[in-house]
Design an enzyme around this catalytic site. Structure first.
Site, PDB file in Angstrom:
ATOM      1  N   ASN B  45      43.310  17.818 -23.518  1.00  0.00           N
ATOM      2  CA  ASN B  45      43.755  17.015 -24.669  1.00  0.00           C
ATOM      3  C   ASN B  45      42.734  15.949 -25.059  1.00  0.00           C
ATOM      4  OD1 ASN B  45      44.473  15.735 -22.349  1.00  0.00           O
ATOM      5  ND2 ASN B  45      46.661  15.661 -22.793  1.00  0.00           N
ATOM      6  N   CYS B  46      41.888  15.520 -24.098  1.00  0.00           N
ATOM      7  CA  CYS B  46      40.844  14.556 -24.463  1.00  0.00           C
ATOM      8  C   CYS B  46      39.797  15.180 -25.380  1.00  0.00           C
ATOM      9  CB  CYS B  46      40.152  14.010 -23.215  1.00  0.00           C
ATOM     10  SG  CYS B  46      41.288  13.211 -22.076  1.00  0.00           S
ATOM     11  N   THR B 277      59.924   9.645  -6.869  1.00  0.00           N
ATOM     12  CA  THR B 277      60.871   8.888  -7.691  1.00  0.00           C
ATOM     13  C   THR B 277      61.985   8.343  -6.791  1.00  0.00           C
ATOM     14  OG1 THR B 277      62.339  10.753  -8.087  1.00  0.00           O
ATOM     15  CG2 THR B 277      60.464  10.504  -9.592  1.00  0.00           C
ATOM     16  N   ILE B 282      62.205  14.503  -5.679  1.00  0.00           N
ATOM     17  CA  ILE B 282      61.629  14.578  -7.028  1.00  0.00           C
ATOM     18  C   ILE B 282      60.430  13.630  -7.128  1.00  0.00           C
ATOM     19  CG2 ILE B 282      62.042  14.356  -9.502  1.00  0.00           C
ATOM     20  CD1 ILE B 282      64.997  14.831  -8.995  1.00  0.00           C
ATOM     21  N   GLY B 286      51.441  11.406 -13.727  1.00  0.00           N
ATOM     22  CA  GLY B 286      50.799  11.456 -15.037  1.00  0.00           C
ATOM     23  C   GLY B 286      51.295  10.392 -16.005  1.00  0.00           C
ATOM     24  N   TYR B 430      16.430   2.686  -9.404  1.00  0.00           N
ATOM     25  CA  TYR B 430      15.529   2.151 -10.415  1.00  0.00           C
ATOM     26  C   TYR B 430      14.248   2.954 -10.539  1.00  0.00           C
ATOM     27  CZ  TYR B 430      11.794  -0.570 -12.459  1.00  0.00           C
ATOM     28  OH  TYR B 430      10.723  -0.949 -13.205  1.00  0.00           O
TER      29      TYR B 430
END
Lengths: 553, 553
Positions: B45-46, B277, B282, B286, B430
């Site tokens: 989706n990005c 949860t 469960i 996301g 560097y």
């Protein structure tokens, strides 16, 4: 501490100049004198090869500070073309010789900072005194090379030594249209890398027209018309109009030795973490000092610009009563090699082997950003970690883009004493043009964590040659098309997506050595097989790593 | 744990797909079912805005996995176009409706993972149901926009909302040659940034032809011929052939709420650090879950792809007895804005103000690599840190190159609980093409350390307006030429290199507020003046920061 202290600094480039300006910011009234043997202070020596190649067009852009600018802005006195001949530690004086006039002068100090740097190693080879043999360490070296190139129509150059400066010099000479031979005694360029990580660079140097001679030791240089003939040990001659000698540097310690200061086991000046030498009024910083590598805990000689600058700052802090401490040098470095970057931090595998420290490693070849976004470039990444704790010991990366970022994130993690388990959790900036939702650094954490938890059972490319077909079966789980383009000897091919259905084709009395392109599908297959009761291992980094290891043999 | 466990996962994109594949790697025998409301699983989706703009040319490149590939490689069953309607927690079943046929089915689970994601906020505005008003969250959304653009010759588009998706959509629509208005109710785009850090982006969006309307709240949309007229609060109308609504997202919690699962104070599903949860069978992962931000210690709703993926992994680990723990979300993010990148990590200043947490901050504008190497681009960098401990609280950066690297190094340092003092010591890669001997991140450490040690006395741009000429003197220490190109009102100009000689021109009965271009020379001047007995402070980030702050007023 007195506010009228006299600070004398021997050497005015990275460490010396940093010490001087920091000292001024800490004391407006101190007398600060820099004694610099060469004609320039604070020049960008890391930029020299790039002006040689015309990438940095303006020569004077390399002069970060001048004696005049240091005087105007910082009220620092700079003596250029001035050599410190002797230190009288009891009297706290330095005898300084003007290299132009020959006149001597004596400077008194309350605190002395030695920042003499390192000098190019010149081995005892015949012919190195020829006028077209150069080193590339100073502005004057660079000016000499450029004058020679302009004056004599140089068509062929030889660079002896494949370290950072040698590789950069080779690339930049080639950029001027000169045919370049790069002669390296070792079997690889860039010593901070392990051989298999250097191997893609070898191919890339050759693709870019460099005549790369590995395992080739120059035994003599001899005039050959206007040019030079370089004889190689074991036969072979390289002809060149110009030779750049870049086989390494050694710390400048003569002055310190004559003053009776302690020298460390690496041959560099010994200092404590306050950058203090064995004389408490004398500090030493930069490429002349011995540091501790916190990864190994051992003394090391790691001449780098960043550490030199920070050490200079610390010496100035200490002189003015601030208790700054140097934390050691892990050796984070990077080198541009044409279109590739090669970076490293921490300890290499060869170093850990040499000191007998146990480790595990993993290879991966992720894209530098999301694969579905255009122009994703693959990075070959190797990370070495402690078998027991998971502490990150070192990392090496080679790729066209995003190498510096991953090395820096891992270097910051090493500095913080982090483990590969911590890398799993890092929350890094993701949008498709910049990275992946699972960044290569996260992937390192996932993979290494899985290895240490015993979930991901691996084998390394260098163990493949010793496999016994009677006991081990090599299983390529790539697609048929990938397999057709190249495969490991004696391997059978069952694409991962068919593996569950064709499981009956696998022997239960042999170990299954799985491989895929980069190790990801192989891991999925190994998990599947292990759970189905097979003895299965996955080749870390897959076929891509095997190819690199083969090339390094 | 049984090896025949039944895992049901609601939602098959980032978090859900990661959970599913990790679960399979941990158990070959578990039954794993993904229930996905939309027609696609595991799409990028990005990447949606970038296919819209034609940057990602192949639509199907966005389909990271398909139901078929998940079945073939991972033996995962995917139900697409299938909505989870209800959870029976006692029976451990999920009622699933086939959205094509309308048929219901009941799935039994031993462990359930909720990964429903977030949905675009649709405010109660008239006209949002018009056919040419879109959101940009799913493949179908994107397909709809592209079909509309192709079918109707869209010349003007309006994007409502200047967050990540809104800005990316605006850039990509403009890339298709469409005239774009970007309408944002706030005074700035990209909410993770503080206003002064967003201000260069505003200028850059306008330079690239975006009609940027800040502080502009859409109050209605209405059909206007084939197009839409968007009425703005307080007057003004924006006309467009296409509207993309991108004012933000909210967690999808309906199913969780109906099941009686605990919802957090941010309105997202409450989970513990095992992603569990209030029902121990469960899990939730996301964009639908509430996380803790370890910087503030407070609950937060931070929907990002990286965290979603890692949370999915953790839920799978937990189900199979591995005690992985989520460490919270610090909100590391980045957004491409035409030629600039804008990145942020940790807490913003406005967030810290809102929660009343003390902090200090510093601004700097270093080059992304050595200044003498070609094409150095300046990065505007803001770092926020704890006044007492120096702990890094947040960072923001805007620039053309090297932004992602510095944000990532600082993000890794925040994750490790590091302070600004630690940043001084970081040893980063560097070579002139990649960085500086004193990297911008080191510079943050030097500057912030100096501030906390009381050596660098600073003032911030937002305090300049309140200065009183009777008590404060503004001193520009830049060159006469720089001063002539633009200066702060009521300031006098004495170039730093002349300051010692002209010290008599400065008043001893007023505070000297020094500034230069970016804060570096100003710091040198402030040190000089302070040691000479003046009351002196330096403007953090100099004139460059003042300009940014002025633009944000």
């Amino acid at each position: 501490m007195s506010e009228k202290r006299k600070i004398v600094i021997i050497g005015g480039v990275a460490g010396g100049a940093s010490a001087a300006t920091r000292a001024r910011r800490l004391s407006e009234t101190a007398s600060i004198v820099i004694v610099e043997k060469g004609p320039y202070v604070s020049f960008a020596n890391c930029g020299l090869p790039y002006h040689l190649g015309g990438v940095i067009q303006e020569r004077d852009a390399l002069l970060v500070q001048t004696p005049q600018s240091l005087k105007e802005r910082f009220n620092i006195d700079v003596l250029v073309n001035a050599e410190a001949i002797a230190i009288d530690r009891n009297a706290r004086t330095v005898l300084v010789r003007n290299l132009i006039t020959g006149a001597d002068d004596t400077l008194t100090y309350d605190a002395l900072i030695l920042a003499p740097g390192a000098e190019a190693v010149r081995p005892p080879l015949p012919g190195l005194d020829l006028p077209n043999v150069f080193t590339l360490q100073t502005m004057s070296d660079m000016d000499g090379i450029i004058a020679h190139v302009r004056g004599t129509r140089v068509k062929r150059a030889a660079v002896i030594g494949g370290g950072f400066i040698g590789v950069e010099a080779a690339e930049n000479l080639a950029g001027r249209g000169i045919a370049v031979s790069l002669i390296e005694a070792d079997r690889q360029v860039l010593p901070p890398l392990d051989p298999e990580m250097a191997s893609p660079l070898h191919a890339h140097l050759r693709e870019n027209g460099i005549d790369l001679r590995l395992g080739a030791k120059a035994s003599a240089c001899a005039a050959d018309g206007d040019g030079i003939a370089i004889t190689l040990d074991g036969g072979g001659i390289v002809s060149a109009d110009l030779v750049i000698l870049a086989i390494g540097v050694r710390p400048r310690t003569d002055l310190a030795k004559r003053a009776g200061l302690e020298i460390g086991e690496t041959g560099a000046i010994k200092v404590d973490d306050a950058m203090r030498t064995s004389d408490s009024a004398i500090y030493a910083v930069g490429d002349a000092v011995e540091v501790t590598n916190p990864v190994t805990g051992l003394p090391a000689f790691i001449p780098l610009a960043g550490p030199a600058n920070r050490q200079g700052r610390i010496a100035a802090d200490q002189i003015f009563g601030r208790d700054s401490r140097y934390r050691g040098t892990i050796g984070t470095s990077i080198c541009k090699v044409f279109s590739l970057a090669a970076g490293a931090t921490g300890a290499s595998e060869k170093l850990l082997r040499r000191i007998g420290r146990p480790y595990q490693k993993t290879y991966l070849h992720p894209g530098h950003h999301a694969g579905y976004y255009p122009d994703a470039e693959s990075i070959s990444l190797k990370v070495i970690f402690d078998t027991a704790s998971g502490a990150i010991l070192g990392a090496q990366a080679v790729g066209a883009k995003g190498v510096d970022k991953r090395i820096d994130v891992i270097a910051a993690s090493i500095a913080a004493g982090r483990t590969v388990f911590d890398l799993e959790h890092l929350e890094l900036a993701y949008a498709p043009p910049y990275g992946s939702a699972k960044d290569p650094v996260n992937m390192v954490g996932f993979i290494a964590g899985n290895i240490l938890r015993g979930e991901h059972r691996i084998i390394h490319a260098e163990e493949i040659g010793a496999l016994d077909p009677a006991r081990d079966m090599l299983l390529d789980v790539r697609t048929v098309e990938e397999n057709a383009e190249g495969r490991m000897p004696n391997s059978i091919n069952i694409p991962i997506n068919e593996l569950r259905g064709r499981i009956g084709e696998l022997p239960r009395d042999r170990r299954i050595v799985v491989y895929c392109a980069v190790g990801q599908r192989g891991y999925v297959a190994q998990r599947m097989l292990t759970q189905m009761g097979f003895d299965a291992v996955n080749l870390s980094g897959g076929y891509a790593t095997w190819i690199m290891a083969q090339a390094a043999r």
